[in-house]
Design a protein around this motif. Structure first.
Motif, PDB file in Angstrom:
ATOM      1  N   GLU A  38      -4.399  -7.557   0.392  1.00 32.70           N
ATOM      2  CA  GLU A  38      -3.886  -6.354   1.056  1.00 32.70           C
ATOM      3  C   GLU A  38      -2.567  -6.650   1.774  1.00 32.70           C
ATOM      4  N   ILE A  39      -2.470  -7.790   2.417  1.00 30.50           N
ATOM      5  CA  ILE A  39      -1.224  -8.175   3.096  1.00 30.50           C
ATOM      6  C   ILE A  39      -0.113  -8.387   2.065  1.00 30.50           C
ATOM      7  N   PHE A  40      -0.445  -9.033   0.963  1.00 32.10           N
ATOM      8  CA  PHE A  40       0.535  -9.260  -0.099  1.00 32.10           C
ATOM      9  C   PHE A  40       1.011  -7.924  -0.672  1.00 32.10           C
ATOM     10  N   LEU A  41       0.092  -6.988  -0.871  1.00 25.63           N
ATOM     11  CA  LEU A  41       0.450  -5.672  -1.398  1.00 25.63           C
ATOM     12  C   LEU A  41       1.363  -4.924  -0.426  1.00 25.63           C
ATOM     13  N   LEU A  42       1.012  -4.906   0.851  1.00 24.99           N
ATOM     14  CA  LEU A  42       1.838  -4.231   1.852  1.00 24.99           C
ATOM     15  C   LEU A  42       3.231  -4.859   1.907  1.00 24.99           C
ATOM     16  N   THR A  43       3.292  -6.177   1.868  1.00 27.34           N
ATOM     17  CA  THR A  43       4.580  -6.872   1.869  1.00 27.34           C
ATOM     18  C   THR A  43       5.384  -6.506   0.624  1.00 27.34           C
ATOM     19  N   GLY A  44       4.720  -6.446  -0.506  1.00 26.18           N
ATOM     20  CA  GLY A  44       5.390  -6.076  -1.749  1.00 26.18           C
ATOM     21  C   GLY A  44       5.982  -4.677  -1.687  1.00 26.18           C
ATOM     22  N   TRP A  45       5.202  -3.707  -1.181  1.00 25.76           N
ATOM     23  CA  TRP A  45       5.715  -2.340  -1.062  1.00 25.76           C
ATOM     24  C   TRP A  45       6.893  -2.284  -0.094  1.00 25.76           C
ATOM     25  N   CYS A  46       6.794  -2.960   1.036  1.00 30.11           N
ATOM     26  CA  CYS A  46       7.902  -2.960   2.015  1.00 30.11           C
ATOM     27  C   CYS A  46       9.154  -3.587   1.404  1.00 30.11           C
ATOM     28  N   PHE A  47       8.992  -4.730   0.750  1.00 30.75           N
ATOM     29  CA  PHE A  47      10.118  -5.407   0.110  1.00 30.75           C
ATOM     30  C   PHE A  47      10.750  -4.517  -0.954  1.00 30.75           C
ATOM     31  N   TYR A  48       9.923  -3.886  -1.767  1.00 30.16           N
ATOM     32  CA  TYR A  48      10.427  -3.028  -2.841  1.00 30.16           C
ATOM     33  C   TYR A  48      11.276  -1.883  -2.279  1.00 30.16           C
ATOM     34  N   PHE A  49      10.760  -1.184  -1.270  1.00 27.28           N
ATOM     35  CA  PHE A  49      11.485  -0.016  -0.775  1.00 27.28           C
ATOM     36  C   PHE A  49      12.729  -0.392   0.031  1.00 27.28           C
ATOM     37  N   VAL A  50      12.696  -1.509   0.719  1.00 22.39           N
ATOM     38  CA  VAL A  50      13.912  -1.967   1.404  1.00 22.39           C
ATOM     39  C   VAL A  50      14.967  -2.331   0.358  1.00 22.39           C
ATOM     40  N   LEU A  51      14.568  -3.100  -0.645  1.00 22.29           N
ATOM     41  CA  LEU A  51      15.500  -3.490  -1.692  1.00 22.29           C
ATOM     42  C   LEU A  51      16.000  -2.265  -2.472  1.00 22.29           C
ATOM     43  N   HIS A  52      15.129  -1.326  -2.729  1.00 21.35           N
ATOM     44  CA  HIS A  52      15.480  -0.080  -3.416  1.00 21.35           C
ATOM     45  C   HIS A  52      16.575   0.662  -2.649  1.00 21.35           C
ATOM     46  N   SER A  53      16.445   0.739  -1.333  1.00 16.61           N
ATOM     47  CA  SER A  53      17.441   1.419  -0.504  1.00 16.61           C
ATOM     48  C   SER A  53      18.736   0.629  -0.410  1.00 16.61           C
ATOM     49  N   VAL A  54      18.626  -0.678  -0.244  1.00 13.03           N
ATOM     50  CA  VAL A  54      19.825  -1.523  -0.127  1.00 13.03           C
ATOM     51  C   VAL A  54      20.638  -1.461  -1.421  1.00 13.03           C
ATOM     52  N   LEU A  55      19.963  -1.574  -2.559  1.00  9.14           N
ATOM     53  CA  LEU A  55      20.674  -1.554  -3.842  1.00  9.14           C
ATOM     54  C   LEU A  55      21.296  -0.198  -4.161  1.00  9.14           C
ATOM     55  N   ALA A  56      20.850   0.861  -3.494  1.00  5.69           N
ATOM     56  CA  ALA A  56      21.414   2.199  -3.705  1.00  5.69           C
ATOM     57  C   ALA A  56      22.666   2.438  -2.858  1.00  5.69           C
ATOM     58  N   ALA A  57      22.952   1.551  -1.909  1.00  6.92           N
ATOM     59  CA  ALA A  57      24.106   1.719  -1.028  1.00  6.92           C
ATOM     60  C   ALA A  57      25.405   1.496  -1.798  1.00  6.92           C
ATOM     61  N   ASN A  58      26.404   2.297  -1.500  1.00  2.92           N
ATOM     62  CA  ASN A  58      27.699   2.190  -2.187  1.00  2.92           C
ATOM     63  C   ASN A  58      28.349   0.828  -1.997  1.00  2.92           C
ATOM     64  N   THR A  59      28.217   0.241  -0.816  1.00  4.60           N
ATOM     65  CA  THR A  59      28.831  -1.079  -0.585  1.00  4.60           C
ATOM     66  C   THR A  59      28.209  -2.140  -1.491  1.00  4.60           C
ATOM     67  N   PHE A  94      -0.849  -4.130  -9.437  1.00  2.00           N
ATOM     68  CA  PHE A  94      -1.533  -4.851  -8.365  1.00  2.00           C
ATOM     69  C   PHE A  94      -2.309  -3.869  -7.484  1.00  2.00           C
ATOM     70  N   GLN A  95      -1.706  -2.724  -7.180  1.00  2.00           N
ATOM     71  CA  GLN A  95      -2.333  -1.699  -6.344  1.00  2.00           C
ATOM     72  C   GLN A  95      -3.705  -1.302  -6.890  1.00  2.00           C
ATOM     73  N   PHE A  96      -3.788  -1.105  -8.193  1.00  5.58           N
ATOM     74  CA  PHE A  96      -5.009  -0.579  -8.774  1.00  5.58           C
ATOM     75  C   PHE A  96      -5.950  -1.650  -9.321  1.00  5.58           C
ATOM     76  N   THR A  97      -5.601  -2.931  -9.154  1.00 11.66           N
ATOM     77  CA  THR A  97      -6.516  -3.984  -9.611  1.00 11.66           C
ATOM     78  C   THR A  97      -7.159  -4.757  -8.470  1.00 11.66           C
ATOM     79  N   ILE A  98      -6.609  -4.665  -7.254  1.00 12.26           N
ATOM     80  CA  ILE A  98      -7.231  -5.410  -6.155  1.00 12.26           C
ATOM     81  C   ILE A  98      -8.310  -4.566  -5.489  1.00 12.26           C
ATOM     82  N   SER A  99      -9.246  -5.255  -4.866  1.00 14.85           N
ATOM     83  CA  SER A  99     -10.259  -4.583  -4.063  1.00 14.85           C
ATOM     84  C   SER A  99      -9.679  -4.322  -2.686  1.00 14.85           C
ATOM     85  N   SER A 100     -10.261  -3.355  -1.999  1.00 15.95           N
ATOM     86  CA  SER A 100      -9.763  -3.019  -0.671  1.00 15.95           C
ATOM     87  C   SER A 100     -10.875  -2.369   0.127  1.00 15.95           C
ATOM     88  N   GLY A 101     -10.736  -2.424   1.439  1.00 20.33           N
ATOM     89  CA  GLY A 101     -11.723  -1.817   2.314  1.00 20.33           C
ATOM     90  C   GLY A 101     -11.565  -0.307   2.348  1.00 20.33           C
TER      91      GLY A 101
END
Length: 186
Positions: A38-59, A94-101
């Motif tokens: 669950e921690i790995f998944l949350l980290t992955g989602w955070c990393f993805y969306f930060v990188l997604h936003s950074v790569l969309a910047a004009n600079t 990963f989201q749909f293959t791991i178990s979660s509470g």
């Protein structure tokens, strides 16, 4: 709401009397691999969306154009879309293959509400997609720059595609209230 909050904060929910509105269930087990996933998944989602936003910047786009001698923004757009799609595929796998509470047991009425949110979200996404220049969005053609659109749905919502996605994801979480699905909202 109270059962969810108490369980989320880690309190033993056995003292709460379950009712037709709230069924008390434990948040997650003490299984360390479950928590790590669950921690790995949350980290992955955070990393993805930060990188997604950074790569969309004009600079950043200009930086890559200089570094790799890219003369057409289409090339960057195609690479950006390939990266974004591959990242989403891996994260959803990963989201749909791991178990979660589970956070709470959904009731019939909450499932009805969840499905209403998901259907509304899908309808909003399809309505929003009609306003996109898909050839420019995918990089097949040069992307045209338009003035800020303030008609139609954009009169009420700045980004209706994201709004529809959020409605869908919130509905999905209410229908499947696992901790890993809560990460989609965050």
């Amino acid at each position: 709401g109270f059962c969810f909050l108490m369980g989320f904060l880690g309190f033993d929910s056995s003292f709460i009397k379950p009712s037709k509105y709230c069924k008390a269930v434990p948040l997650i087990s003490n299984n360390k691999s479950l928590r790590m996933n669950e921690i790995f998944l949350l980290t992955g989602w955070c990393f993805y969306f930060v990188l997604h936003s950074v790569l969309a910047a004009n600079t950043v786009k200009k930086f890559f154009a200089r570094q790799f001698n890219i003369h057409s923004p289409r090339i960057y757009r195609i690479g950006y879309n390939i990266f974004g799609t591959a990242g989403l595929v891996l994260l959803f796998y990963f989201q749909f293959t791991i178990s979660s509470g589970i956070l709470f047991n959904p009731l019939f009425i909450t499932n009805c509400f969840a499905f209403c949110l998901m259907i509304t979200g899908i309808a909003l996404m399809f309505a929003a997609i009609k306003n996109y220049d898909w050839k420019g969005f995918t990089g097949i053609a040069e992307e045209r720059h338009y003035a800020l659109v303030i008609a139609g749905m954009n009169k009420y919502v700045r980004h209706p595609l994201y709004s529809g996605t959020m409605l869908f994801v919130i509905g999905f979480f209410i229908w499947q209230p696992y901790l890993k699905n809560l990460f989609l909202i965050i």
